[in-house]
Design a protein around this motif. Structure first.
Motif, PDB file in Angstrom:
ATOM      1  N   SER A  19       0.845  -1.198   0.000  1.00 48.69           N
ATOM      2  CA  SER A  19       0.000   0.000   0.000  1.00 48.69           C
ATOM      3  C   SER A  19       0.874   1.240   0.000  1.00 48.69           C
ATOM      4  N   SER A  20       0.408   2.249  -0.697  1.00 48.57           N
ATOM      5  CA  SER A  20       1.166   3.484  -0.762  1.00 48.57           C
ATOM      6  C   SER A  20       0.932   4.279   0.519  1.00 48.57           C
ATOM      7  N   LYS A  21       1.772   5.262   0.714  1.00 48.71           N
ATOM      8  CA  LYS A  21       1.638   6.148   1.862  1.00 48.71           C
ATOM      9  C   LYS A  21       0.258   6.805   1.830  1.00 48.71           C
ATOM     10  N   ARG A  22      -0.183   7.180   0.631  1.00 55.79           N
ATOM     11  CA  ARG A  22      -1.482   7.834   0.518  1.00 55.79           C
ATOM     12  C   ARG A  22      -2.605   6.906   0.958  1.00 55.79           C
ATOM     13  N   ASP A  23      -2.542   5.629   0.539  1.00 56.14           N
ATOM     14  CA  ASP A  23      -3.569   4.658   0.947  1.00 56.14           C
ATOM     15  C   ASP A  23      -3.609   4.509   2.463  1.00 56.14           C
ATOM     16  N   GLU A  24      -2.444   4.523   3.072  1.00 52.83           N
ATOM     17  CA  GLU A  24      -2.375   4.421   4.542  1.00 52.83           C
ATOM     18  C   GLU A  24      -3.048   5.628   5.189  1.00 52.83           C
ATOM     19  N   LEU A  25      -2.777   6.806   4.634  1.00 49.91           N
ATOM     20  CA  LEU A  25      -3.394   8.021   5.171  1.00 49.91           C
ATOM     21  C   LEU A  25      -4.903   7.985   4.992  1.00 49.91           C
ATOM     22  N   ILE A  26      -5.361   7.562   3.822  1.00 54.96           N
ATOM     23  CA  ILE A  26      -6.797   7.490   3.553  1.00 54.96           C
ATOM     24  C   ILE A  26      -7.463   6.526   4.544  1.00 54.96           C
TER      25      ILE A  26
ATOM     26  N   GLY B 150      -3.353  17.275  -2.633  1.00 54.03           N
ATOM     27  CA  GLY B 150      -1.995  17.192  -3.166  1.00 54.03           C
ATOM     28  C   GLY B 150      -0.970  16.850  -2.102  1.00 54.03           C
ATOM     29  N   PRO B 151       0.243  17.375  -2.269  1.00 52.27           N
ATOM     30  CA  PRO B 151       1.341  17.020  -1.361  1.00 52.27           C
ATOM     31  C   PRO B 151       1.143  17.480   0.080  1.00 52.27           C
ATOM     32  N   ALA B 152       0.161  18.351   0.316  1.00 52.29           N
ATOM     33  CA  ALA B 152      -0.079  18.859   1.677  1.00 52.29           C
ATOM     34  C   ALA B 152      -0.335  17.721   2.667  1.00 52.29           C
ATOM     35  N   ILE B 153      -0.899  16.605   2.189  1.00 57.09           N
ATOM     36  CA  ILE B 153      -1.224  15.518   3.117  1.00 57.09           C
ATOM     37  C   ILE B 153       0.021  14.876   3.727  1.00 57.09           C
ATOM     38  N   TYR B 154       1.163  15.057   3.071  1.00 55.43           N
ATOM     39  CA  TYR B 154       2.406  14.458   3.582  1.00 55.43           C
ATOM     40  C   TYR B 154       3.170  15.403   4.502  1.00 55.43           C
TER      41      TYR B 154
END
Length: 114
Positions: A2-9, A37-41
């Motif tokens: 899973s990508s970092k984004r999927d983990e955040l979601i 966008g990149p703000a979530i990281y």
């Protein structure tokens, strides 16, 4: 994998279930998250401080007015404050994606992301 984004979601979805007592629309939540966008990281940019009026004003202006195309009025701040209250004052830093998602649902603006 899973990508970092999927983990955040997945984290955001858990917050929506836990704090708001509702099952998130994963498609919309994903679109709102991607829209940030990149703000979530970025630790700071990914959160909203519920106690910071200036920051809440920014949420209203940048998200509700600019992104969702709503007309500015007292009901916009009411909605922002309502989401922040429901999120809970014990949660100092609220996920921006969750706040935006809840506002998007509140104003029935999912079509913005189509």
């Amino acid at each position: 994998m899973s990508s970092k984004r999927d983990e955040l979601i997945a984290k955001y979805a858990a917050d929506i279930k836990e704090k708001f007592g509702e099952t998130p629309d994963m498609d919309l939540l994903t679109k709102v998250t991607i829209g940030l966008g990149p703000a979530i990281y970025n630790l700071d940019a990914s959160k909203v401080s519920g106690a910071d009026d200036k920051e809440l004003e920014t949420v209203k202006n940048n998200y509700l007015v600019k992104k969702l195309g709503l007309s500015d009025g007292p009901e916009l701040m009411d909605a922002v404050n309502s989401v922040v209250d429901k999120y809970g004052s014990s949660v100092k830093s609220k996920y921006r994606a969750v706040v935006y998602y809840m506002l998007c649902k509140h104003f029935d603006k999912a079509s913005t992301y189509n």
